[in-house]
Structure formats: structure tokens, C-alpha cells
Design a protein around this motif. Structure first.
Motif, PDB file in Angstrom:
ATOM      1  N   THR A  34      -2.673   4.828   5.324  1.00 33.92           N
ATOM      2  CA  THR A  34      -2.380   3.621   4.361  1.00 33.92           C
ATOM      3  C   THR A  34      -3.676   3.380   3.354  1.00 33.92           C
ATOM      4  O   THR A  34      -4.697   3.469   3.876  1.00 33.92           O
ATOM      5  CB  THR A  34      -1.763   2.498   4.610  1.00 33.92           C
ATOM      6  OG1 THR A  34      -2.722   1.595   5.087  1.00 33.92           O
ATOM      7  CG2 THR A  34      -0.686   2.773   5.494  1.00 33.92           C
ATOM      8  N   THR A  35      -3.486   3.036   1.978  1.00 31.07           N
ATOM      9  CA  THR A  35      -4.436   2.304   1.331  1.00 31.07           C
ATOM     10  C   THR A  35      -4.710   1.052   1.966  1.00 31.07           C
ATOM     11  O   THR A  35      -4.142   0.793   2.834  1.00 31.07           O
ATOM     12  CB  THR A  35      -4.340   2.453  -0.100  1.00 31.07           C
ATOM     13  OG1 THR A  35      -2.827   1.665  -0.214  1.00 31.07           O
ATOM     14  CG2 THR A  35      -4.111   3.864  -0.572  1.00 31.07           C
ATOM     15  N   ASN A  55       0.978  -1.343  -0.111  1.00 28.60           N
ATOM     16  CA  ASN A  55      -0.011   0.037  -0.141  1.00 28.60           C
ATOM     17  C   ASN A  55       0.699   1.127  -0.053  1.00 28.60           C
ATOM     18  O   ASN A  55       1.935   1.216   0.549  1.00 28.60           O
ATOM     19  CB  ASN A  55      -0.982   0.050   1.133  1.00 28.60           C
ATOM     20  CG  ASN A  55      -2.066  -0.816   1.271  1.00 28.60           C
ATOM     21  OD1 ASN A  55      -2.926  -0.793   0.593  1.00 28.60           O
ATOM     22  ND2 ASN A  55      -1.774  -2.178   1.917  1.00 28.60           N
ATOM     23  N   TYR A  96       1.344   5.028   1.691  1.00 28.91           N
ATOM     24  CA  TYR A  96       1.017   5.650   2.760  1.00 28.91           C
ATOM     25  C   TYR A  96       1.481   7.028   3.033  1.00 28.91           C
ATOM     26  O   TYR A  96       2.264   7.598   2.170  1.00 28.91           O
ATOM     27  CB  TYR A  96       1.900   4.878   3.940  1.00 28.91           C
ATOM     28  CG  TYR A  96       3.457   5.014   3.861  1.00 28.91           C
ATOM     29  CD1 TYR A  96       4.022   6.058   4.740  1.00 28.91           C
ATOM     30  CD2 TYR A  96       4.299   4.478   2.906  1.00 28.91           C
ATOM     31  CE1 TYR A  96       5.442   6.517   4.576  1.00 28.91           C
ATOM     32  CE2 TYR A  96       5.701   4.929   2.731  1.00 28.91           C
ATOM     33  CZ  TYR A  96       5.974   5.795   3.684  1.00 28.91           C
ATOM     34  OH  TYR A  96       7.333   6.156   3.736  1.00 28.91           O
TER      35      TYR A  96
END
Length: 259
Positions: A90-91, A70, A72
Motif C-alpha cells: 500500500t501507499t 491508500n 494497494y
């Protein structure tokens, strides 16, 4: 020999400390760092997984990058060689377990950070006990010229960035003589360009006139991509990624450097 009084000595030492602080933050900020090793759950330093990039870029109290799976971002504070990170956002993508494990260890390392050591080409993050938790090397960005760029997304003419038709490929090469060329998915194309200090202007595009019907949507994609290039105004290169944007900052075309 110069002899300093106590007050003068304090001023000298303070000046040295401020110089060191400024130098350290200057070497840290505004540069892209790629993690080379990290402290695992067992306390041992581990090499990063091959082809998995964990990066950090520090700018004006904000840090961000790729955590492994991910992306961030979050805040940080500096005080001399001390560093403190705030909460990281984060994603929420999922990746193979070993990649997620590396990402978790990286974010834990940021949370444990207490001090940092930085040189021209390396960065180490240490915990409160002076033990290294994260180690990075400086990333030298790819060159606009002498790089084979592969398109990852383009402006679809409706204000959004569009990924490519599955199975299609669009490329771009910028030579040092001011010529851009590549494959638009079906036809080859070329145009003149001017690039100076982050600005770029792409001239009228000329292309061959073949028709390709093997992949649905590939011809429409080609038309939109070539049209988008006419709006190019600025570009940035971070690591192996090239982003071309228009004068308002909207995306025009994003590329990935190929070996």
C-alpha cells in the motif's frame, strides 16, 4: 433415460466443477468491485463510511484498488471457489482515524479470505469458517458521454502529470454528436472527437481569448492542457474516473465524474 457408468459420472461431475470454476472466475475478474460492508474488530458486519471508496479489481492474478485511504495491490490465487491473497503493498498516506480503521479491517479481511461467492452484481469474501468478512457490489463505470468530467491532472509537456493550480477548475463534456467542450480554467473551449472501443482522437481545439490574471499560473496551465489533448489516443473509465493517454501509454488528462 441415459445411464452413465462410474467413469462417465466422474467425467460429468468434473466437467460441472470446471464449468462452475470458470464461470466464477469470469464473473470475478476484469470487473470493478466496491465494498459495501466489512467485518469490524468486534466481529460485526459494518457498513462502509459514506463517500469513502474501497475497491477491488481482479486481473490475471493481481488485485488492486483503493483500500479507503491508500491504494494497494497484491497477488491472489483461485482454486474453484477458494481464494488466497498474497502480501498487499500500500501507499503510506494518513487519513482520519475512522478511515484508517476501515482500511485496516479491509486488509485484514483479505488476509482472512478462504472462499468467495460471486454473482452478476455482487461479491462476498468468506473466511475458513464460512463467515462473510467482506461484501462488494459491482461498479458500473460512468459513461464517456452524458457525464460532467472535472480535470484532476494533465500532462505538463515535460513527461509528467501536473495537478491543477489551487482554486482553478477545468471541465470536459463529450456529447453524443462527437463534440467535446468545457472550461479550460479561464476560457471555454471545444473540439471534435472520435471515440471507439477505448480509442479516442481529439481534433483541433478552438477557444475564446480572454485573459485571466486572478490566479497565478492559470493561463500557462490552460495552454498546456489544451496542447495535451492533441496527443489523445486511448481512454479508460473505471468507476467515476476517466484517463486519457497517448499512443505510448503516457498520461494526457485524468478526470473525475461530477454529479
Amino acid at each position: 433415460m441415459k445411464i452413465f457408468g462410474l467413469g462417465a459420472l466422474v467425467l460429468v461431475l468434473g466437467s460441472i466443477a470446471l464449468t462452475a470454476c470458470a464461470s466464477g472466475s469470469a464473473n470475478l475478474e476484469g470487473r470493478l468491485w466496491r465494498m459495501q460492508s466489512y467485518r469490524g474488530a468486534d466481529g460485526q458486519m459494518l457498513e462502509t463510511l459514506p463517500d469513502i471508496k474501497t475497491t477491488a479489481e481482479f486481473t490475471d492474478g493481481q488485485v488492486g484498488g483503493n483500500a479507503a485511504c491508500n491504494t494497494y495491490n497484491g497477488s491472489y490465487e483461485l482454486d474453484g471457489d477458494q481464494i488466497n491473497f498474497g502480501l498487499m503493498m500500500t501507499t503510506m498516506m494518513a487519513c482520519p482515524q475512522e478511515v484508517m480503521d476501515q482500511e485496516t479491517a479491509y486488509l485484514v479481511g483479505l488476509d482472512q479470505a478462504a472462499t468467495f461467492e460471486v454473482t452478476e452484481d455482487s461479491l462476498r469474501i468468506l473466511d475458513a469458517d464460512g463467515e462473510v468478512v467482506l461484501a462488494f457490489s459491482l461498479v458500473e463505470p460512468a459513461s464517456l458521454t452524458s457525464t460532467n468530467w472535472l480535470l484532476t491532472s494533465y500532462n505538463n509537456g515535460k513527461g509528467g502529470m501536473q495537478s491543477l493550480v489551487i482554486g482553478s477548475e477545468i471541465s470536459a463534456n463529450f456529447d453524443e454528436d462527437g463534440r467535446m467542450s468545457g472550461s479550460a480554467g479561464c476560457n471555454t473551449y471545444s473540439a471534435s472527437y472520435e471515440a471507439t472501443e477505448g480509442t479516442i482522437n481529439i481534433g483541433v481545439v478552438a477557444s475564446t481569448e480572454m485573459a485571466c490574471m486572478d490566479l497565478e499560473g492559470v493561463m500557462d496551465q490552460e495552454v498546456l492542457y489544451l496542447a495535451a489533448l492533441q496527443n489523445a489516443a486511448v481512454y479508460t473509465i473505471r468507476d467515476d474516473r476517466l484517463e486519457i493517454r497517448d499512443a505510448d501509454g503516457a498520461g494526457v488528462a485524468y478526470y473525475l465524474a461530477m454529479p
